[in-house]
Design an enzyme around this catalytic site. Structure first.
Site, PDB file in Angstrom:
ATOM      1  N   ASN A  31       0.809  -1.235   0.000  1.00  0.00           N
ATOM      2  CA  ASN A  31       0.000   0.000   0.000  1.00  0.00           C
ATOM      3  C   ASN A  31       0.837   1.278   0.000  1.00  0.00           C
ATOM      4  O   ASN A  31       0.405   2.305  -0.506  1.00  0.00           O
ATOM      5  CB  ASN A  31      -1.045   0.003   1.120  1.00  0.00           C
ATOM      6  CG  ASN A  31      -0.479  -0.272   2.484  1.00  0.00           C
ATOM      7  OD1 ASN A  31       0.663  -0.702   2.621  1.00  0.00           O
ATOM      8  ND2 ASN A  31      -1.268  -0.035   3.514  1.00  0.00           N
ATOM      9  N   LYS A  90      12.419  -7.880   1.498  1.00  0.00           N
ATOM     10  CA  LYS A  90      11.552  -8.446   0.459  1.00  0.00           C
ATOM     11  C   LYS A  90      10.296  -7.581   0.356  1.00  0.00           C
ATOM     12  O   LYS A  90       9.471  -7.561   1.268  1.00  0.00           O
ATOM     13  CB  LYS A  90      11.151  -9.891   0.790  1.00  0.00           C
ATOM     14  CG  LYS A  90      10.484 -10.577  -0.402  1.00  0.00           C
ATOM     15  CD  LYS A  90       9.381 -11.518  -0.028  1.00  0.00           C
ATOM     16  CE  LYS A  90       8.134 -10.888   0.454  1.00  0.00           C
ATOM     17  NZ  LYS A  90       7.277 -10.236  -0.565  1.00  0.00           N
ATOM     18  N   ALA A 110       6.586  -6.269  -1.247  1.00  0.00           N
ATOM     19  CA  ALA A 110       5.369  -6.979  -1.652  1.00  0.00           C
ATOM     20  C   ALA A 110       5.435  -7.342  -3.131  1.00  0.00           C
ATOM     21  O   ALA A 110       6.002  -6.605  -3.939  1.00  0.00           O
ATOM     22  CB  ALA A 110       4.152  -6.103  -1.379  1.00  0.00           C
ATOM     23  N   GLU A 117       3.749  -4.466  12.414  1.00  0.00           N
ATOM     24  CA  GLU A 117       2.770  -3.397  12.217  1.00  0.00           C
ATOM     25  C   GLU A 117       1.671  -4.018  11.372  1.00  0.00           C
ATOM     26  O   GLU A 117       1.836  -4.198  10.162  1.00  0.00           O
ATOM     27  CB  GLU A 117       3.473  -2.225  11.519  1.00  0.00           C
ATOM     28  CG  GLU A 117       2.744  -0.914  11.740  1.00  0.00           C
ATOM     29  CD  GLU A 117       1.734  -0.669  10.660  1.00  0.00           C
ATOM     30  OE1 GLU A 117       0.556  -1.027  10.884  1.00  0.00           O
ATOM     31  OE2 GLU A 117       2.102  -0.151   9.620  1.00  0.00           O
ATOM     32  N   LEU A 118       0.566  -4.393  12.033  1.00  0.00           N
ATOM     33  CA  LEU A 118      -0.410  -5.279  11.385  1.00  0.00           C
ATOM     34  C   LEU A 118      -1.725  -4.552  11.092  1.00  0.00           C
ATOM     35  O   LEU A 118      -1.774  -3.339  11.096  1.00  0.00           O
ATOM     36  CB  LEU A 118      -0.631  -6.494  12.289  1.00  0.00           C
ATOM     37  CG  LEU A 118       0.674  -7.190  12.729  1.00  0.00           C
ATOM     38  CD1 LEU A 118       0.397  -8.333  13.666  1.00  0.00           C
ATOM     39  CD2 LEU A 118       1.472  -7.652  11.514  1.00  0.00           C
ATOM     40  N   CYS A 123      -3.591   1.187   6.756  1.00  0.00           N
ATOM     41  CA  CYS A 123      -3.890   0.448   7.989  1.00  0.00           C
ATOM     42  C   CYS A 123      -4.489   1.347   9.062  1.00  0.00           C
ATOM     43  O   CYS A 123      -5.079   0.854  10.010  1.00  0.00           O
ATOM     44  CB  CYS A 123      -2.637  -0.251   8.494  1.00  0.00           C
ATOM     45  SG  CYS A 123      -1.238   0.848   8.519  1.00  0.00           S
ATOM     46  N   GLU A 136       7.419   2.547  14.795  1.00  0.00           N
ATOM     47  CA  GLU A 136       8.233   3.061  13.695  1.00  0.00           C
ATOM     48  C   GLU A 136       8.229   4.579  13.747  1.00  0.00           C
ATOM     49  O   GLU A 136       7.222   5.198  14.101  1.00  0.00           O
ATOM     50  CB  GLU A 136       7.688   2.560  12.352  1.00  0.00           C
ATOM     51  CG  GLU A 136       7.801   1.049  12.255  1.00  0.00           C
ATOM     52  CD  GLU A 136       7.592   0.516  10.857  1.00  0.00           C
ATOM     53  OE1 GLU A 136       6.657   0.935  10.177  1.00  0.00           O
ATOM     54  OE2 GLU A 136       8.388  -0.346  10.458  1.00  0.00           O
TER      55      GLU A 136
HETATM   56  P1  NAD Z   1      -0.105  -9.699   3.432  1.00  0.00           P
HETATM   57  O1  NAD Z   1       0.104  -9.644   4.894  1.00  0.00           O
HETATM   58  O2  NAD Z   1      -0.437 -11.011   2.847  1.00  0.00           O
HETATM   59  O3  NAD Z   1       1.183  -9.167   2.656  1.00  0.00           O
HETATM   60  C1  NAD Z   1       2.144  -8.304   3.226  1.00  0.00           C
HETATM   61  C2  NAD Z   1       3.549  -8.856   2.970  1.00  0.00           C
HETATM   62  O4  NAD Z   1       3.641 -10.148   3.555  1.00  0.00           O
HETATM   63  C3  NAD Z   1       3.912  -9.022   1.495  1.00  0.00           C
HETATM   64  O5  NAD Z   1       5.280  -8.711   1.310  1.00  0.00           O
HETATM   65  C4  NAD Z   1       3.682 -10.503   1.263  1.00  0.00           C
HETATM   66  O6  NAD Z   1       4.473 -11.041   0.209  1.00  0.00           O
HETATM   67  C5  NAD Z   1       4.156 -11.064   2.587  1.00  0.00           C
HETATM   68  N1  NAD Z   1       3.643 -12.407   2.866  1.00  0.00           N
HETATM   69  C6  NAD Z   1       2.492 -12.972   2.425  1.00  0.00           C
HETATM   70  N2  NAD Z   1       2.411 -14.244   2.874  1.00  0.00           N
HETATM   71  C7  NAD Z   1       3.526 -14.473   3.601  1.00  0.00           C
HETATM   72  C8  NAD Z   1       4.028 -15.604   4.311  1.00  0.00           C
HETATM   73  N3  NAD Z   1       3.349 -16.742   4.384  1.00  0.00           N
HETATM   74  N4  NAD Z   1       5.209 -15.511   4.920  1.00  0.00           N
HETATM   75  C9  NAD Z   1       5.901 -14.351   4.883  1.00  0.00           C
HETATM   76  N5  NAD Z   1       5.498 -13.253   4.221  1.00  0.00           N
HETATM   77  C10 NAD Z   1       4.313 -13.307   3.590  1.00  0.00           C
HETATM   78  O7  NAD Z   1      -1.216  -8.617   3.060  1.00  0.00           O
HETATM   79  P2  NAD Z   1      -2.156  -8.651   1.741  1.00  0.00           P
HETATM   80  O8  NAD Z   1      -2.678 -10.006   1.433  1.00  0.00           O
HETATM   81  O9  NAD Z   1      -1.394  -7.990   0.683  1.00  0.00           O
HETATM   82  O10 NAD Z   1      -3.386  -7.800   2.256  1.00  0.00           O
HETATM   83  C11 NAD Z   1      -4.396  -8.477   3.016  1.00  0.00           C
HETATM   84  C12 NAD Z   1      -4.945  -7.584   4.079  1.00  0.00           C
HETATM   85  O11 NAD Z   1      -3.872  -7.243   4.978  1.00  0.00           O
HETATM   86  C13 NAD Z   1      -5.450  -6.239   3.580  1.00  0.00           C
HETATM   87  O12 NAD Z   1      -6.763  -6.313   3.096  1.00  0.00           O
HETATM   88  C14 NAD Z   1      -5.324  -5.429   4.829  1.00  0.00           C
HETATM   89  O13 NAD Z   1      -6.429  -5.708   5.661  1.00  0.00           O
HETATM   90  C15 NAD Z   1      -4.058  -5.957   5.469  1.00  0.00           C
HETATM   91  N6  NAD Z   1      -2.868  -5.133   5.115  1.00  0.00           N
HETATM   92  C16 NAD Z   1      -2.422  -4.287   6.046  1.00  0.00           C
HETATM   93  C17 NAD Z   1      -1.358  -3.469   5.724  1.00  0.00           C
HETATM   94  C18 NAD Z   1      -0.826  -2.498   6.718  1.00  0.00           C
HETATM   95  O14 NAD Z   1      -0.321  -1.444   6.299  1.00  0.00           O
HETATM   96  N7  NAD Z   1      -0.840  -2.808   8.006  1.00  0.00           N
HETATM   97  C19 NAD Z   1      -0.756  -3.516   4.477  1.00  0.00           C
HETATM   98  C20 NAD Z   1      -1.235  -4.428   3.544  1.00  0.00           C
HETATM   99  C21 NAD Z   1      -2.300  -5.226   3.897  1.00  0.00           C
END
Ligand code: NAD
Length: 493
Positions: free
Chosen positions: A159, A182, A184, A260-261, A294, A472
Site C-alpha cells: 500500500n 523483500k 510486496a 505493524e499489522l 492500515c 516506527e
Molecule cells: P499480506 O500480509 O499477505 O502481505 C504483506 C507482505 O507479507 C507481502 O510482502 C507478502 O508477500 C508477505 N507475505 C504474504 N504471505 C507471507 C508468508 N506466508 N510468509 C511471509 N510473508 C508473507 O497482506 P495482503 O494479502 O497484501 O493484504 C491483506 C490484508 O492485509 C489487507 O486487506 C489489509 O487488511 C491488510 N494489510 C495491512 C497493511 C498495513 O499497512 N498494516 C498492508 C497491507 C495489507
C-alpha cells in the site's frame, strides 16, 4: 504501455545481493502489473531459498564493518540517500503510481513522506546514547550502551511501496544493522529503485540486500530468514494473519520482532463536535490511498443528535470524489491494488446490505469507457451498519465508509474497543473533559483527537492488541533495532 522514467536505470529488474544486481538463481521471473489495467509492464526476479540464503550471507558478512563505522558516517550516507530520493521524486512518484495505482500527486507525496523517515533517522543515528547508572556499591561503575541487533529481515506491504520500506531500512541502517528486504509482490519496483539510490549514496556492499518474490514463492524466501540464526530481527508490515505466522515461525530462534499489522480504526463523532471539521478529517483519513491504509477509519460512529447532518455532508463530499487512473491529474481515487482486494470490498458491502445497511452513495464497482480496468470501486457511504457485519469486524481496505449511530459515550467506547485490533482511533469533540476521558479509554496505539492526518516521522507509529508491537518513526523507532548492553566495571578505587 512501457514505463518511461528520466532515469530508466532506476528499474534494475534484478535482486541486489552483496555488490551485484542478479537474477533469481533459478532464473524465474515475476510479472508486475498495472492495477489500473491489469496488464504486465515489468518483470523482476521470482526468488527462492538460494537467493534468500545468499542475501543473508552478504548481510552477515557486511555487519561487522558497518556496525563499527562511526554513527556520523552512517548518518552521512543516509543524508546522501535522502538527497537522491528528493532529487528523483518525479521518477519515484511515477513508479509508485504505476505499480500501486495511487494518483500521481499522492505518489509524489508518498516519496516525500518516505524521505522524511530517512531524514529523521539520519539525524537520530548520532543520538543512540547509553546511560551511566549510579553505583549501588563502592568500587563499581555501571553503564549501558546500545548496540545494533545484527541482520534485519524487512518484509513490506504494497500500500505504501516507498514509505514502508524506508521506515524500516532507515532506522536499521542508522542503528548499524544490515538488511535483507523483500517487498510486496504487487509493488517491487519502487523498493528496487530506492535500493539503487541507496547504493549510489555510498552504502557499502552487502549492507542492504533485496530480493523480490511472487506470493507463491514468498514463504520459501521468508522461511529461510526465519530459520537462520544470523537474522536477529524481523520487521513486518502487513496482515495480522501473516504477522502471527512470523511470530510463531521465528520463535525457535527468538528473533526480535516489530509487527505493524491490520487495524479496525473507529472514528467517533460526538454531538458536541465541529461537524464540518469531522467530515473533513474523515475525508482525509479515509480516502488517502483509496482507503487502503492500515490507519484508515473502518467504523464510523456518529452520535444520534448529529447523525443525519453528518451523513448528509459526508455523502456530498464522497459523491464528488473523482475516480480514475493515476495518470489523470484530476483523479483523487485510483484503482484498488488487485482482484483479491476489490473482491473483499465487494463482499463487505454485499454482507452489509444483506444485514440491513443502506447505501447512501456509491456501493458498486465502476467499469466504463473512462476507467478501463477491473479494479475501480465507487467511493461509498453505508449507513445503518451494525457491529456484527463483516465491514465492522475486519478492515475493508477500500473507499467504503461504514456509518452507525450511537447514543451514549459509554456505549461507543465499548463498541470502539470491541475488536482484537488497536492501531489507530479518531474522535471529534469540543468538550475538554470528554477529550481526556475518551483518549484514555480507547485501546489504540495512535489516537487522533479532532485530527484526521496523524502520520509524522517524529511520532511513534504502531499498535496494541492484535495490531502488533514495536514502533516506527520517533525517538522510539531506533530502539527496535538495538539492544541495551549493561557493562559493570569493578575494582574502581
Ligand atoms: P499480506 O500480509 O499477505 O502481505 C504483506 C507482505 O507479507 C507481502 O510482502 C507478502 O508477500 C508477505 N507475505 C504474504 N504471505 C507471507 C508468508 N506466508 N510468509 C511471509 N510473508 C508473507 O497482506 P495482503 O494479502 O497484501 O493484504 C491483506 C490484508 O492485509 C489487507 O486487506 C489489509 O487488511 C491488510 N494489510 C495491512 C497493511 C498495513 O499497512 N498494516 C498492508 C497491507 C495489507
Amino acid at each position: 504501455m512501457p514505463l518511461t522514467l528520466a532515469r530508466q536505470d532506476l528499474l534494475p529488474g534484478l535482486n541486489l545481493i552483496g555488490k551485484h544486481w542478479v537474477p533469481a538463481a533459478s532464473g524465474a521471473t515475476l510479472d508486475v502489473s498495472d492495477p489500473a489495467t491489469d496488464t504486465v509492464f515489468a518483470q523482476v526476479p521470482d526468488s527462492g531459498a538460494d537467493d534468500a540464503r545468499a542475501a543473508v550471507d552478504a548481510a552477515s558478512a557486511a555487519f561487522p564493518a558497518w556496525r563499527k563505522l562511526p554513527s556520523r558516517d552512517r548518518a552521512q550516507i543516509l543524508k546522501k540517500w535522502l538527497a537522491l530520493i528528493t532529487e528523483h521524486v518525479d521518477d519515484l512518484g511515477r513508479l509508485i503510481s504505476r505499480e500501486q495505482g495511487k494518483p500521481l500527486a499522492e505518489g509524489k507525496g508518498e516519496v516525500m513522506y518516505a524521505a522524511s523517515y530517512v531524514e529523521w533517522f539520519s539525524e537520530e543515528a548520532v543520538r543512540t546514547y547509553g546511560d551511566m547508572i549510579p553505583e549501588p556499591a563502592m568500587g563499581r561503575k555501571l553503564m549501558t550502551v546500545k548496540e545494533p541487533v545484527g541482520v534485519v529481515a524487512a518484509i513490506t506491504p504494497w500500500n505504501f511501496p516507498a514509505a514502508m520500506i524506508a521506515r524500516k531500512i532507515a532506522p536499521a541502517l542508522a542503528a548499524g544493522c544490515t538488511v535483507v528486504a523483500k517487498p510486496a509482490e504487487d509493488t517491487p519496483l519502487t523498493s528496487l529503485a530506492l535500493v539503487k539510490l541507496a547504493r549510489e549514496a555510498g552504502l557499502p556492499d552487502g549492507v542492504l540486500n533485496i530480493v523480490t518474490a511472487s506470493r507463491a514463492k514468498t514463504p520459501e524466501v521468508v522461511d529461510v530468514w526465519l530459520a537462520d540464526k544470523r537474522v536477529r530481527k524481523v520487521t513486518f508490515t502487513g496482515s495480522t494473519a501473516v504477522g502471527k505466522h512470523l511470530a510463531r515461525a521465528s520463535a525457535d530462534t527468538l528473533k526480535k520482532l516489530s509487527l505493524e499489522l491490520g487495524g479496525n480504526a473507529p472514528f467517533i463523532v460526538f454531538d458536541d463536535a465541529d461537524i464540518d471539521a469531522a467530515v473533513d478529517g474523515l475525508m482525509v483519513a479515509k480516502f488517502r490511498n483509496g482507503g487502503q491504509t492500515c490507519v484508515s477509519p473502518n467504523r464510523v460512529f456518529v452520535q444520534s443528535g448529529v447523525h443525519a447532518a453528518f451523513v448528509e455532508k459526508l455523502a456530498a463530499k464522497v459523491g464528488a470524489l473523482k475516480v480514475g487512473p493515476a495518470t489523470d491529474s484530476t483523479s483523487q481515487i485510483g484503482p484498488m491494488i488487485n482482484s483479491r482486494a476489490i473482491d473483499k470490498i465487494e463482499a463487505h458491502v454485499k454482507d452489509a446490505l444483506a444485514g440491513g445497511a443502506k447505501v447512501v452513495v456509491g456501493g458498486a464497482r465502476i467499469r466504463d469507457s473512462e476507467r478501463d480496468g477491473p479494479h475501480y470501486y465507487a467511493p461509498t457511504v453505508l449507513d445503518g451498519v451494525t457491529t456484527t457485519m463483516a465491514c465492522s469486524c475486519e478492515e475493508t481496505f477500500g473507499p467504503v465508509v461504514a456509518v452507525s449511530s450511537f447514543d451514549t459515550e459509554a456505549q461507543v467506547i465499548a463498541n470502539a474497543n470491541d475488536t482484537p485490533y488497536g492501531l489507530a482511533a479518531y474522535f471529534y469533540s469540543t468538550d475538554i473533559r470528554r477529550v481526556w476521558r475518551v483518549a484514555d479509554a480507547l485501546e489504540s496505539g495512535i489516537v487522533g483527537i479532532n485530527e484526521g492526518a496523524l502520520a509524522a516521522a517524529s511520532a511513534p507509529f504502531g499498535g496494541v492488541k492484535e495490531s502488533g508491537y514495536g514502533r516506527e518513526g520517533s525517538r522510539y523507532g531506533l530502539d527496535d533495532y538495538m539492544h541495551v548492553k549493561y557493562l559493570c566495571q569493578g575494582q574502581v578505587i
